[in-house]
Design a protein around this motif. Sequence first.
Motif, short mmCIF file in Angstrom:
data_model
loop_
_atom_site.label_atom_id
_atom_site.label_comp_id
_atom_site.label_asym_id
_atom_site.label_seq_id
_atom_site.Cartn_x
_atom_site.Cartn_y
_atom_site.Cartn_z
N GLY A 1 61.46 32.23 50.58
CA GLY A 1 60.88 32.06 48.98
C GLY A 1 59.44 31.62 49.04
O GLY A 1 59.02 31.00 49.87
N TRP A 2 58.72 32.34 47.99
CA TRP A 2 57.35 32.02 48.03
C TRP A 2 57.16 30.98 46.84
O TRP A 2 57.83 30.79 45.84
N SER A 3 55.92 30.30 47.09
CA SER A 3 55.51 29.25 45.95
C SER A 3 54.87 30.27 44.90
O SER A 3 54.55 31.26 45.16
N LYS A 4 54.73 29.95 43.61
CA LYS A 4 54.09 30.61 42.66
C LYS A 4 52.63 31.13 43.05
O LYS A 4 52.22 32.30 42.55
N ASP A 5 51.99 30.45 43.72
CA ASP A 5 50.56 30.78 43.90
C ASP A 5 50.44 31.77 45.37
O ASP A 5 49.53 32.21 45.79
N SER A 6 51.66 31.94 46.02
CA SER A 6 51.77 32.72 47.01
C SER A 6 50.98 32.26 48.09
O SER A 6 50.76 33.07 49.24
N LYS A 7 50.86 30.95 48.19
CA LYS A 7 50.05 30.35 49.45
C LYS A 7 51.11 29.64 50.34
O LYS A 7 50.55 29.09 51.46
N THR A 8 52.36 29.51 49.72
CA THR A 8 53.24 28.62 50.79
C THR A 8 54.57 29.50 50.77
O THR A 8 55.01 30.06 49.79
N LEU A 9 55.16 29.79 51.86
CA LEU A 9 56.47 30.43 52.23
C LEU A 9 57.27 29.58 52.70
O LEU A 9 56.96 28.90 53.81
N ILE A 10 58.63 29.40 52.42
CA ILE A 10 59.65 28.76 53.14
C ILE A 10 60.73 29.58 53.73
O ILE A 10 61.08 30.68 53.21
N ILE B 1 64.61 23.94 56.98
CA ILE B 1 63.62 24.85 55.96
C ILE B 1 62.16 24.94 56.66
O ILE B 1 61.94 23.88 56.59
N LEU B 2 61.84 26.00 57.13
CA LEU B 2 60.56 26.08 57.48
C LEU B 2 59.50 26.31 56.74
O LEU B 2 59.64 27.09 55.76
N VAL B 3 58.40 25.67 56.81
CA VAL B 3 57.19 25.65 55.97
C VAL B 3 56.14 26.43 56.52
O VAL B 3 55.56 25.96 57.77
N TYR B 4 55.47 27.30 56.10
CA TYR B 4 54.33 28.15 56.40
C TYR B 4 53.31 28.35 55.29
O TYR B 4 53.62 28.30 54.16
N ALA B 5 51.90 28.13 55.65
CA ALA B 5 50.96 28.43 54.93
C ALA B 5 50.47 29.81 55.12
O ALA B 5 50.60 30.49 56.13
N PHE B 6 50.09 30.54 54.05
CA PHE B 6 49.90 31.83 54.01
C PHE B 6 48.28 31.88 53.03
O PHE B 6 48.11 31.51 52.08
N ASN B 7 47.32 32.41 53.96
CA ASN B 7 45.98 32.54 53.30
C ASN B 7 45.55 33.94 53.05
O ASN B 7 44.50 34.25 52.91
N LEU C 1 49.97 33.60 58.57
CA LEU C 1 50.78 32.56 58.34
C LEU C 1 50.86 31.36 59.42
O LEU C 1 50.61 31.67 60.87
N THR C 2 50.71 30.30 58.96
CA THR C 2 50.68 29.04 59.76
C THR C 2 51.59 27.88 59.57
O THR C 2 51.66 27.67 58.61
N PRO C 3 52.42 27.93 60.71
CA PRO C 3 53.41 26.84 60.39
C PRO C 3 52.95 25.50 60.11
O PRO C 3 51.94 25.00 60.67
#
Length: 77
Positions: free
Chosen positions: A39-48, A57-63, A67-69
Motif C-alpha cells: 500500500g502507498w501513502s497518500k503522497d506516494s512517498k512511502t510504500l509498505i 511490514i516493510l517500509v520503503y521511501a520512494f522519491n 525505493l529506499t528501505p
Amino acid sequence: PKASPFHKPNGIVSIYRIGKGKLTKVTEAKAGTWCQGAGWSKDSKTLIVQCMVEQAILVYAFNGKSLTPKGSVKVKG
C-alpha cells in the motif's frame, strides 16, 4: 519449497510508471520471502509491504526514482 527451481531467498518489489500506453520500470528493491500485499501513502512517498514469513511490514521511501528501505514493523501473523 527450497528444493523448487522457482525458490528465491527473497522477493522483489518493482515500481512501474504508466505512460503513453505502456509500462516502464522505474525501480525495484528486495523484499521479504513471501509478501502478499502492499500500500502507498497518500503522497506516494512511502510504500509498505506485508511479508508473511518475516511477520513484518516493510517500509520503503520512494522519491519518484528509487525505493529506499526504511525499516520494518513486526506483526503477529
